[in-house]
Write an enzyme that holds these catalytic residues in place. Sequence first.
Site, PDB file in Angstrom:
ATOM      1  N   SER A   1      35.635  28.831  24.379  1.00 29.16           N
ATOM      2  CA  SER A   1      35.281  27.422  24.161  1.00 29.16           C
ATOM      3  C   SER A   1      35.268  27.115  22.674  1.00 29.16           C
ATOM      4  O   SER A   1      34.973  27.995  21.847  1.00 29.16           O
ATOM      5  CB  SER A   1      33.889  27.202  24.751  1.00 29.16           C
TER       6      SER A   1
ATOM      7  N   TYR B   1      24.550  29.913  25.918  1.00 25.98           N
ATOM      8  CA  TYR B   1      25.865  29.779  26.564  1.00 25.98           C
ATOM      9  C   TYR B   1      26.969  30.121  25.570  1.00 25.98           C
ATOM     10  O   TYR B   1      27.846  30.944  25.851  1.00 25.98           O
ATOM     11  CB  TYR B   1      26.061  28.359  27.110  1.00 25.98           C
TER      12      TYR B   1
ATOM     13  N   LYS C   1      29.996  33.323  25.141  1.00 30.30           N
ATOM     14  CA  LYS C   1      31.441  33.200  24.885  1.00 30.30           C
ATOM     15  C   LYS C   1      31.832  34.043  23.672  1.00 30.30           C
ATOM     16  O   LYS C   1      32.832  34.775  23.694  1.00 30.30           O
ATOM     17  CB  LYS C   1      31.827  31.732  24.649  1.00 30.30           C
TER      18      LYS C   1
HETATM   19  P1  NAD Z   1      33.073  25.488  36.886  1.00 31.15           P
HETATM   20  O1  NAD Z   1      31.604  25.725  36.990  1.00 31.15           O
HETATM   21  O2  NAD Z   1      33.661  24.368  37.662  1.00 31.15           O
HETATM   22  O3  NAD Z   1      33.871  26.834  37.257  1.00 31.15           O
HETATM   23  C1  NAD Z   1      33.314  28.111  37.109  1.00 31.15           C
HETATM   24  C2  NAD Z   1      33.395  28.794  38.484  1.00 31.15           C
HETATM   25  O4  NAD Z   1      32.921  30.124  38.354  1.00 31.15           O
HETATM   26  C3  NAD Z   1      32.542  28.094  39.537  1.00 31.15           C
HETATM   27  O5  NAD Z   1      33.332  27.835  40.684  1.00 31.15           O
HETATM   28  C4  NAD Z   1      31.435  29.114  39.860  1.00 31.15           C
HETATM   29  O6  NAD Z   1      31.005  29.035  41.200  1.00 31.15           O
HETATM   30  C5  NAD Z   1      32.143  30.414  39.520  1.00 31.15           C
HETATM   31  N1  NAD Z   1      31.249  31.527  39.152  1.00 31.15           N
HETATM   32  C6  NAD Z   1      30.244  31.523  38.238  1.00 31.15           C
HETATM   33  N2  NAD Z   1      29.679  32.748  38.180  1.00 31.15           N
HETATM   34  C7  NAD Z   1      30.337  33.545  39.065  1.00 31.15           C
HETATM   35  C8  NAD Z   1      30.208  34.895  39.460  1.00 31.15           C
HETATM   36  N3  NAD Z   1      29.263  35.686  38.942  1.00 31.15           N
HETATM   37  N4  NAD Z   1      31.059  35.386  40.394  1.00 31.15           N
HETATM   38  C9  NAD Z   1      32.030  34.587  40.947  1.00 31.15           C
HETATM   39  N5  NAD Z   1      32.184  33.294  40.615  1.00 31.15           N
HETATM   40  C10 NAD Z   1      31.348  32.776  39.673  1.00 31.15           C
HETATM   41  O7  NAD Z   1      33.401  25.334  35.324  1.00 31.15           O
HETATM   42  P2  NAD Z   1      34.757  24.931  34.589  1.00 31.15           P
HETATM   43  O8  NAD Z   1      34.465  23.706  33.815  1.00 31.15           O
HETATM   44  O9  NAD Z   1      35.899  24.976  35.501  1.00 31.15           O
HETATM   45  O10 NAD Z   1      34.836  26.126  33.540  1.00 31.15           O
HETATM   46  C11 NAD Z   1      35.587  27.299  33.755  1.00 31.15           C
HETATM   47  C12 NAD Z   1      35.418  28.222  32.574  1.00 31.15           C
HETATM   48  O11 NAD Z   1      35.812  27.535  31.380  1.00 31.15           O
HETATM   49  C13 NAD Z   1      33.969  28.663  32.338  1.00 31.15           C
HETATM   50  O12 NAD Z   1      33.974  30.009  31.907  1.00 31.15           O
HETATM   51  C14 NAD Z   1      33.499  27.755  31.226  1.00 31.15           C
HETATM   52  O13 NAD Z   1      32.472  28.339  30.466  1.00 31.15           O
HETATM   53  C15 NAD Z   1      34.772  27.595  30.418  1.00 31.15           C
HETATM   54  N6  NAD Z   1      34.786  26.366  29.610  1.00 31.15           N
HETATM   55  C16 NAD Z   1      34.586  25.175  30.231  1.00 31.15           C
HETATM   56  C17 NAD Z   1      34.577  24.016  29.465  1.00 31.15           C
HETATM   57  C18 NAD Z   1      34.319  22.678  30.113  1.00 31.15           C
HETATM   58  O14 NAD Z   1      34.017  21.711  29.402  1.00 31.15           O
HETATM   59  N7  NAD Z   1      34.451  22.509  31.416  1.00 31.15           N
HETATM   60  C19 NAD Z   1      34.790  24.078  28.087  1.00 31.15           C
HETATM   61  C20 NAD Z   1      35.020  25.322  27.500  1.00 31.15           C
HETATM   62  C21 NAD Z   1      35.016  26.471  28.288  1.00 31.15           C
HETATM   63  C1  UD1 Z   2      29.340  20.399  25.643  1.00 34.33           C
HETATM   64  C2  UD1 Z   2      28.616  21.636  25.212  1.00 34.33           C
HETATM   65  C3  UD1 Z   2      29.628  22.691  24.807  1.00 34.33           C
HETATM   66  C4  UD1 Z   2      30.556  22.975  25.976  1.00 34.33           C
HETATM   67  C5  UD1 Z   2      31.188  21.658  26.401  1.00 34.33           C
HETATM   68  C6  UD1 Z   2      32.026  21.821  27.608  1.00 34.33           C
HETATM   69  C7  UD1 Z   2      26.471  20.857  24.363  1.00 34.33           C
HETATM   70  C8  UD1 Z   2      25.594  20.698  23.159  1.00 34.33           C
HETATM   71  N1  UD1 Z   2      27.712  21.315  24.140  1.00 34.33           N
HETATM   72  O1  UD1 Z   2      30.161  19.942  24.581  1.00 34.33           O
HETATM   73  O2  UD1 Z   2      28.971  23.878  24.435  1.00 34.33           O
HETATM   74  O3  UD1 Z   2      31.541  23.898  25.597  1.00 34.33           O
HETATM   75  O4  UD1 Z   2      30.175  20.698  26.716  1.00 34.33           O
HETATM   76  O5  UD1 Z   2      31.256  22.106  28.724  1.00 34.33           O
HETATM   77  O6  UD1 Z   2      26.050  20.613  25.489  1.00 34.33           O
HETATM   78  N2  UD1 Z   2      27.209  12.279  24.943  1.00 34.33           N
HETATM   79  C9  UD1 Z   2      26.524  11.085  25.074  1.00 34.33           C
HETATM   80  N3  UD1 Z   2      25.889  10.839  26.259  1.00 34.33           N
HETATM   81  C10 UD1 Z   2      25.912  11.706  27.313  1.00 34.33           C
HETATM   82  C11 UD1 Z   2      26.619  12.928  27.170  1.00 34.33           C
HETATM   83  C12 UD1 Z   2      27.240  13.175  25.964  1.00 34.33           C
HETATM   84  O7  UD1 Z   2      26.488  10.274  24.146  1.00 34.33           O
HETATM   85  O8  UD1 Z   2      25.304  11.404  28.353  1.00 34.33           O
HETATM   86  C13 UD1 Z   2      27.968  12.544  23.687  1.00 34.33           C
HETATM   87  C14 UD1 Z   2      27.599  13.813  22.964  1.00 34.33           C
HETATM   88  O9  UD1 Z   2      26.594  13.568  22.018  1.00 34.33           O
HETATM   89  C15 UD1 Z   2      28.944  14.182  22.326  1.00 34.33           C
HETATM   90  C16 UD1 Z   2      29.983  13.676  23.324  1.00 34.33           C
HETATM   91  O10 UD1 Z   2      29.313  12.685  24.086  1.00 34.33           O
HETATM   92  O11 UD1 Z   2      29.118  13.490  21.110  1.00 34.33           O
HETATM   93  C17 UD1 Z   2      30.536  14.751  24.249  1.00 34.33           C
HETATM   94  O12 UD1 Z   2      29.466  15.405  24.901  1.00 34.33           O
HETATM   95  P1  UD1 Z   2      29.695  16.449  26.098  1.00 34.33           P
HETATM   96  O13 UD1 Z   2      30.612  15.860  27.088  1.00 34.33           O
HETATM   97  O14 UD1 Z   2      28.350  16.897  26.573  1.00 34.33           O
HETATM   98  O15 UD1 Z   2      30.479  17.640  25.407  1.00 34.33           O
HETATM   99  P2  UD1 Z   2      30.074  18.487  24.084  1.00 34.33           P
HETATM  100  O16 UD1 Z   2      28.686  18.231  23.662  1.00 34.33           O
HETATM  101  O17 UD1 Z   2      31.155  18.269  23.093  1.00 34.33           O
END
Ligand code: NAD
Ligand code: UD1
Length: 338
Positions: A124, A148, A152
């Site tokens: 991330s 969290y 990572k």
């Molecule tokens: P998500 O929660 O939709 O997907 C993660 C999946 O992993 C879920 O289906 C959950 O049930 C499964 N899971 C969790 N722990 C498990 C375990 N121990 N065994 C088997 N399955 C398990 O989240 P996502 O948004 O699709 O994210 C996927 C990956 O990308 C994650 O590692 C997350 O940290 C990373 N990531 C997400 C974002 C984001 O904004 N969505 C940003 C950066 C990184």
């Molecule tokens: C968040 C996580 C980051 C993670 C990412 C993807 C935090 C502090 N960071 O990123 O670690 O990798 O999600 O899962 O949680 N905002 C509002 N109102 C809301 C929600 C968000 O104003 O209700 C603003 C936030 O201040 C930010 C932007 O919207 O400026 C994006 O927020 P968000 O979607 O939560 O993502 P990140 O904070 O960038």
Amino acid sequence: MKILVTGGAGYIASHTNLELLNAGYEVVAIDNFSNSSMESIRRVEKLTGKKIHFYEADILDKEALTDIFSRESIQAVIHFAGLKAVGESCEIPLKYFKNNLSGTITLLEVMQEFGVKNLAFSSSATVYGDPATVPVTEEFPLSVTNPYGRTKLMIEDMLRDLFQSDPSWNIAILRYFNPIGAHESGEIGEDPNGIPNNLVPYIAKVASGALDKIHIFGNDYDTPDGTGVRDYIHVVDLALGHIKAIEKLQENPGLVTYNLGTGVGYSVMDIIHNYEKACGKKLPYVIDPRRPGDIAVTYADPTKARKELGWTAERGIDKMCEDTYRWQSKNPNGYRNL
Ligand code: NAD
Ligand code: UD1
């Protein structure tokens, strides 16, 4: 070629499964449904007309993983499984360390035992902490501010150490910026549990009437309109980045790290205005105090992924909002309205 997708029922994984199947890969998926359901797997099968070899299991369960690796001749792994809620990780850090770290160690041990050494890992942009300047390149210093994010960064460090000890591994560390949007069919999308923490899922709930107003976390940042700026990336572009990463692993690149972002920053106000265009109505909002731990601005320099993977994000902010709106309208309760 057969790919194991951990966390295979989740948001990013479901879009990646669809692109993998369309590109001709076989998909083996594992999920414990801690943040997802079987419905996303079914819908991807329906959209593609292809089967996913699905196993309901936990990546902490070494026996289950061993069984899957014995049955399926897996050639590469895309490792999405993990817990991802920043706030919860501050309240229950050990749950995050156990799931994300121990789960990854167990997976890597089984991969090693079976000689499967091709891995793409979901990292991330959170590993860049509060970057001194933007855009952010892969060479920027790494730091984190919450458990969290620490999982990572610790996994990235673990992978670098593993590669150092055994250079026959091929590892792509993929640092995602802010994934939003949904498949354009409106059949798969993000389905958060309870009240969403992230901006776009929250806006989607306000637009559908499930929540009454958007809370903007601070309008006194040093940004053009005072609200936070992020690099929002369409989840389908992100999924396609994984296909490129899998292709790259086949060239034996060793350990490689890529930003997956668009290179463009949008403010919270920009996103609200674009979502208003997509849903055709004004959305109420209030200005709240800053959210602890938030930073003013971050966006990617995606040059390295363009040059080395031949990948660029192509879907703009209008499409990200339109596709989120379609998914939300067709599925007001996510995968639960069946
Ligand atoms: P998500 O929660 O939709 O997907 C993660 C999946 O992993 C879920 O289906 C959950 O049930 C499964 N899971 C969790 N722990 C498990 C375990 N121990 N065994 C088997 N399955 C398990 O989240 P996502 O948004 O699709 O994210 C996927 C990956 O990308 C994650 O590692 C997350 O940290 C990373 N990531 C997400 C974002 C984001 O904004 N969505 C940003 C950066 C990184
Ligand atoms: C968040 C996580 C980051 C993670 C990412 C993807 C935090 C502090 N960071 O990123 O670690 O990798 O999600 O899962 O949680 N905002 C509002 N109102 C809301 C929600 C968000 O104003 O209700 C603003 C936030 O201040 C930010 C932007 O919207 O400026 C994006 O927020 P968000 O979607 O939560 O993502 P990140 O904070 O960038």
